[in-house]
Design an enzyme around this catalytic site. Structure first.
Site, short mmCIF file in Angstrom:
data_model
loop_
_atom_site.label_atom_id
_atom_site.label_comp_id
_atom_site.label_asym_id
_atom_site.label_seq_id
_atom_site.Cartn_x
_atom_site.Cartn_y
_atom_site.Cartn_z
N GLU A 239 0.85 -1.20 0.00
CA GLU A 239 0.00 0.00 0.00
C GLU A 239 0.87 1.23 0.00
O GLU A 239 2.00 1.21 0.50
CB GLU A 239 -0.88 0.02 1.26
CG GLU A 239 -1.92 -1.07 1.28
CD GLU A 239 -2.77 -1.03 2.55
OE1 GLU A 239 -2.91 0.06 3.15
OE2 GLU A 239 -3.27 -2.09 2.93
N LYS A 241 2.27 4.58 1.40
CA LYS A 241 2.40 5.10 2.76
C LYS A 241 2.11 6.59 2.69
O LYS A 241 2.88 7.36 2.12
CB LYS A 241 3.80 4.85 3.31
CG LYS A 241 3.99 5.30 4.73
CD LYS A 241 5.37 4.90 5.24
CE LYS A 241 5.51 5.13 6.73
NZ LYS A 241 5.33 6.51 7.13
N ARG A 417 4.44 -3.72 17.29
CA ARG A 417 5.27 -3.40 16.17
C ARG A 417 5.89 -4.71 15.69
O ARG A 417 7.02 -5.03 15.98
CB ARG A 417 6.37 -2.42 16.58
CG ARG A 417 7.05 -1.72 15.42
CD ARG A 417 8.11 -0.77 15.91
NE ARG A 417 7.58 0.44 16.52
CZ ARG A 417 7.05 1.46 15.84
NH1 ARG A 417 7.00 1.42 14.53
NH2 ARG A 417 6.59 2.52 16.45
P1 AMP Z 1 5.87 5.67 10.81
O1 AMP Z 1 5.01 6.81 11.33
O2 AMP Z 1 7.01 6.11 9.95
O3 AMP Z 1 6.23 4.70 11.89
O4 AMP Z 1 4.96 4.82 9.83
C1 AMP Z 1 3.77 4.24 10.23
C2 AMP Z 1 2.62 5.18 9.94
O5 AMP Z 1 2.39 5.29 8.57
C3 AMP Z 1 1.31 4.69 10.47
O6 AMP Z 1 1.17 4.97 11.81
C4 AMP Z 1 0.31 5.46 9.65
O7 AMP Z 1 0.03 6.70 10.26
C5 AMP Z 1 1.06 5.74 8.38
N1 AMP Z 1 0.49 5.11 7.19
C6 AMP Z 1 0.40 5.73 6.01
N2 AMP Z 1 -0.13 4.95 5.08
C7 AMP Z 1 -0.43 3.76 5.67
C8 AMP Z 1 -1.00 2.53 5.22
N3 AMP Z 1 -1.37 2.35 3.96
N4 AMP Z 1 -1.14 1.52 6.13
C9 AMP Z 1 -0.76 1.70 7.41
N5 AMP Z 1 -0.21 2.83 7.89
C10 AMP Z 1 -0.04 3.86 7.04
#
Ligand code: AMP
Length: 576
Positions: A239, A241, A417
């Site tokens: 998906e 991000k 996680r």
């Molecule tokens: P990070 O904040 O870098 O740890 O990345 C995880 C975050 O990416 C999640 O908490 C979501 O807020 C975000 N995110 C964006 N797109 C997606 C997606 N398709 N599936 C899950 N999380 C996503």
């Protein structure tokens, strides 16, 4: 509270996990019935349960002024003690002992009194009122009990306790299967409530409750595409991000609420989302990301920032930064009309996605012109590192941060996680490169020239030097157009590889620059992906070798060390 403080001290002094579990289990077994929940919550370093919206609102300045007053010292003495211990609880204990603070043991507060004081502090308005309650509480505590109170308030328990350990101790104390404790904990999202269910033998009654936010499933960072396929493969779901705000949506009838990643209620900040969800016929819980979105285009995160933390956005802000809710998961669903909501956490992602797609979410920009407030995350699949890197470039091409790679068979694991979801990191920088060679691609790109070898300018020697190769992140239409151009401007053919006229400039994103003998430049890019064409730039304006060397120094000061360490280990320079 004194017993709790002593327990915390003993647990801190023990390094072995099993010994910590034993100490906690003994304590839980003998805890006062109406204090078990409080003790468990405090043991996770919180004044209130995690999903509770409350916080005491006591800042360091208020706390230290009150503590200095109780100890009869000036704040400098407290700061000096803090400098010695780097721990407010230990510093306070030391100062109180030195000051001979010895209140009547009979007045020592019980756990429930401490919890009640925390509630009063939370509801008191203004630092002075909060400080007065806090000061009165500490005045009743002997130094060791005060240390415990401070540790809970500062959230700085430092006793090596994770929630998992508290769950293990509950399972042991009340002789329940650990899985049942974990499952209940996941559903009720409150370790105190979980403790009571474990004690009472009613863990099975734990149910998903609307308007009680669940912890969010988290993603682990992944090193590179090959590692991701190795961990989750062969087939992974991919998906985009999105760079927005994570939000859990709970809905029952016309009542819709949104919760942030730290489980706070952010409903009032996004009235258009609430209005757009109210008329849906089902009840349930969605997981997704709020994104700034106007005229069919995702707005950069900086635009969305104007709405962060705003409880009541002005009409102007609502108009300037409209949002869309990009849903990517469904955690529970009921048919509406008060039907119970069935948890979907254990169902595989494939099933949850199918359910999500069947919810009839009114999509933004849909053909019917109704202009819904929802979108579904862009989903594809990949079965090789190459395909994953291609997907990465494409996601970047859509101006998203990168990829979330998901195991299609994985359950939704709140608060964990794990390796069910992996995130592919965003690029640090981009450089503009000249395409010097092309090859036909793989998979659906087999008939087109979609794999580019690119170079930067070595000004000193007036030549182009290669720095990497990447799968195009361009749109199908752009690739088709470029294929025609490259076919017409092929200089020579070497099997699949064509040397092409060096005129096309592409913007290349990457994660790390490494030294490498693989390419003429002496550098390689890790995770290179073609972010976009730069038709506005002639080849003479592409980035230089000097720029790359500078970025190498600036962006990755550790890279040089990485190379050295690898060379020492006898494996040579790491290749991208
Ligand atoms: P990070 O904040 O870098 O740890 O990345 C995880 C975050 O990416 C999640 O908490 C979501 O807020 C975000 N995110 C964006 N797109 C997606 C997606 N398709 N599936 C899950 N999380 C996503």
């Amino acid at each position: 509270m004194r017993r709790w403080s002593e327990l915390a001290e003993r647990v801190a002094a023990t390094t072995r996990t099993s010994a910590k579990t034993d100490l906690l289990a003994d304590y839980f077994r003998s805890a006062d019935p109406d204090e078990l929940a409080i003790a468990a919550v405090f043991l996770t370093g919180r004044a209130f349960p995690e999903a509770d919206q409350r916080a005491t609102g006591l800042g360091w300045a208020t706390m230290s002024a009150a503590l200095a007053a109780v100890a009869g010292v000036d704040r400098a003495a407290l700061t000096a003690a803090y400098d010695r211990f780097s721990d407010l609880g230990l510093a306070l204990e030391d100062v109180l002992v030195t000051a001979g603070h010895a209140p009547d043991p009979a007045a020592s507060p019980r756990l429930r009194e401490v919890a009640a004081s925390f509630s009063q502090i939370e509801s008191a308005s203004g630092p002075a009122a909060k400080a007065a309650i806090f000061e009165a509480l500490i005045a009743r505590c002997d130094p060791s009990t005060a240390r415990g109170v401070i540790k809970v308030l500062s959230g700085d328990l430092r006793i090596g306790l994770r929630e998992g350990l508290v769950e293990a101790a509950l399972a042991k104390a009340f002789d329940r299967p650990l899985d049942s404790v974990k499952r209940a904990g996941m559903l009720v999202g409150d370790i105190g409530r979980t403790a009571e269910l474990a004690r009472d033998g009613t863990l099975e009654t734990a149910a998903l409750e609307l308007f009680h936010p669940l912890k969010f499933m988290l993603a682990s960072p992944a090193e590179d595409a090959a590692e991701i396929v190795r961990r989750l493969g062969p087939l992974v779901w991919v998906e985009d991000k999105y760079d927005g705000i994570r939000a859990q949506m709970h809905k029952r009838g016309g009542t819709v609420r949104l919760y942030s990643r730290d489980l706070h209620d952010i409903t009032s900040g996004y009235p258009e989302v609430i209005a757009g969800a109210q008329d849906l016929i089902w009840d349930g819980i969605l997981d997704g990301e709020l994104l700034g979105f106007r005229d069919g285009v995702v707005l950069p995160f900086v635009a969305l920032q104007a709405r962060l933390g705003r409880k009541a956005p002005t009409p102007q802000i609502l108009a300037d930064v409209p949002v869309v809710y990009v849903a990517f998961d469904v955690l529970g669903l009921g048919g509406g009309a008060g039907d119970p909501v069935r948890p979907l956490l254990d169902a595989p992602l494939t099933e949850r996605r199918r359910t999500l797609e069947g919810l009839g979410l009114p999509l933004a920009g849909a053909d019917d012109g109704a202009g819904g407030i929802f979108a579904l995350s862009h989903l594809t699949s990949a079965d090789s590192a190459d395909a994953l890197e291609g997907a990465f470039s494409e996601a970047r091409g859509r101006r998203n941060e990168g990829l979330m790679v998901k195991d299609p068979g994985s359950p939704y694991s709140p608060g964990r996680r794990g390796y069910g979801w992996l995130k592919m990191k965003k690029a640090l920088a981009t450089i503009d490169c000249v395409v010097v060679g092309v090859e036909v691609g793989h998979g659906k790109r087999h008939g087109v020239l979609s794999d580019y070898t690119f170079a930067v300018r070595d000004e000193a020697n007036d030549r182009l030097v290669t720095i990497g190769k990447a799968y195009s992140g361009l749109t199908d239409a752009e690739i088709a157009e470029m294929t025609r151009w490259f076919e017409e401007h092929t200089v020579s053919r070497h099997g699949r590889y064509r040397v092409v006229e060096p005129s096309i400039v592409v913007e290349v994103a990457f994660d790390v620059i490494l030294r490498s003998r693989r390419h003429q430049s002496g550098f390689a890019l890790r995770f290179p992906r073609i972010a976009r064409l730069r038709p506005d730039k002639p080849a003479t304006e592409a980035d230089t070798l000097e720029t790359v060397a500078r970025l190498f120094e600036e962006l990755q000061p550790g890279a040089e060390r990485l190379v050295t360490a690898a060379a020492r280990a006898g494996s040579g320079a790491p290749e991208p």
